[in-house]
Design an enzyme around this catalytic site. Structure first.
Site, short mmCIF file in Angstrom:
data_model
loop_
_atom_site.label_atom_id
_atom_site.label_comp_id
_atom_site.label_asym_id
_atom_site.label_seq_id
_atom_site.Cartn_x
_atom_site.Cartn_y
_atom_site.Cartn_z
N ASN A 34 43.31 38.81 39.18
CA ASN A 34 41.98 38.87 38.58
C ASN A 34 42.10 38.66 37.07
OD1 ASN A 34 39.47 39.56 37.60
ND2 ASN A 34 39.28 41.45 38.79
N HIS A 54 34.02 34.82 41.69
CA HIS A 54 34.95 35.63 40.91
C HIS A 54 36.11 36.03 41.81
CE1 HIS A 54 36.66 38.56 38.35
NE2 HIS A 54 36.25 39.61 39.05
N CYS A 111 33.76 40.76 34.13
CA CYS A 111 34.02 39.69 35.12
C CYS A 111 32.84 38.75 35.30
CB CYS A 111 34.41 40.31 36.46
SG CYS A 111 35.89 41.30 36.34
#
Ligand code: COA
Length: 335
Positions: free
Chosen positions: A292, A262, A114
């Protein structure tokens, strides 16, 4: 000296929308649980197996190149970030080079999960400042839906993730012409003690013989996570990153025009925002629509923020990321 100026940003997501209600038909979950715990309402999954990470990466890259007014053969470095490459090897950097028809330029893959975008921007800035590249294509892309366990056994992970891609064209501009624009600073970190807390262990050399039928049966071929441990570490490291970038650049949080965090969990981003004392309108979130997308979250946010006019010339922007590894970091950018 050169500054690394972001000339363009673009994104691409598959058209197939998967809502929380769709998932609740496959596993014991509900729209209420997912919305309350994560903020996610829907995500995008690739339509079929013919669509790979490179497919999404190339779509996003083509849009970014067009927006920058660059042809593929002007790119002199490709940086790709993904945890879901088409092949075990080679990485997607070379796949993108082939599909776009770039020259035989360097193409590298970053495996920072990520944190792919923040590591990628830092890396691009290093190439620019050391005069090794002038026109860099940074691509972050993921196709994660095929490895999710879409049953009740895998529900803690399966409801979180989606597919998507974002791409940036980054140009080396002489300092005298950049007028203070570009990447001002990057802060990165890692802590491998978290490696087993959020991971997908197969395929890998720690499991000789790669994947066996029994592994599939036991479900160990899917990503695994200790959600609460990840949550706590994410809040701590995101705050550490923001405060470090602010302090070492002599800034206060009020001076940041937009934070691009994020998108792992809306509650994580809300906690970080509250602790930094930043109003909601100065933090960009779109987890509600995409879930995500790992390395692709921040470039997708950046692309949508640019489309919505929330990134003006001269805006001070901060990216913030935390992910598997653990890895984390952020960039300070004058737009
Ligand atoms: N639907 C319904 N119930 C679910 C569920 C789902 N999709 N997933 C888990 N549950 C259940 C659990 O089994 C547990 O049940 P129990 O109390 O009967 O044992 C209960 O919900 C609570 O689970 P828990 O894991 O404690 O929930 P949580 O509040 O920690 O939220 C996450 C789970 C994953 C949303 C949260 O921990 C999180 O977001 N962590 C960080 C994720 C992250 O950042 N990941 C990526 C990093 S890049």
């Amino acid at each position: 000296m050169f500054q690394s100026v972001i000339r363009s940003v673009a994104h691409f997501v598959p058209s197939r929308r998967v809502t929380n209600d769709d998932l609740s038909k496959l596993m014991d979950t509900s729209d209420a649980w997912i919305t309350e715990r994560t903020g996610i309402k829907e995500r995008r999954f690739v339509e079929d197996d013919s669509i790979t990470t490179t497919t999404l990466a190339v779509e996003a890259s083509t849009r970014a190149l067009a927006s920058a007014g660059w042809s593929a053969d002007q790119v002199d470095l490709i940086i790709a970030a993904t945890l879901s490459p088409d092949y075990y090897f080679p990485g997607i950097g070379v796949m993108i080079q082939r599909r776009l028809g770039c020259k035989t330029v360097p193409a590298l893959d970053i495996r920072a999960q990520c944190s792919g975008l923040v590591y990628g921007l830092s890396c691009a800035d290093g190439y620019v400042k050391s005069r090794q590249a002038k026109k860099i294509l940074l691509v972050c892309a993921e196709v994660q839906s095929p490895v999710l366990d879409l049953t009740t056994r895998g529900r803690d992970m399966a409801v979180l993730f989606g597919d998507g891609a974002g791409a940036l064209c980054i140009e080396a501009v002489p300092e005298s012409e950049a007028h203070s624009r570009g990447i001002l600073d990057s802060y990165l970190g890692s802590d491998g003690s978290g490696a087993d807390v959020l991971c997908m262990k197969m395929p890998g050399t720690a499991t000789p013989g790669f994947i066996k039928a029994a592994d599939v049966e036991r479900g160990v071929v899917h990503p695994q996570m200790e959600g609460k441990v990840v949550f706590k570490n994410a809040v701590t490291r995101l705050l550490e990153t923001a405060s470090t970038l602010l302090a070492r650049n002599g800034l206060t949080s009020e001076q940041i025009d937009l934070i691009l965090p994020h998108q792992a969990n809306l509650r994580i981003n809300e906690m970080v925002r509250e602790q930094l004392g930043i109003p909601q309108e100065r933090v960009f979130n779109n987890i509600q629509r995409y879930g995500n997308t790992t390395a692709a979250t921040i470039p997708i946010c950046m692309s949508e923020a640019a489309e919505q006019g929330r990134l003006q010339k001269g805006s001070l922007v901060m990216t913030l990321a935390f992910g598997a590894g653990f890895t984390w970091g952020g960039n300070l950018i004058r737009w």
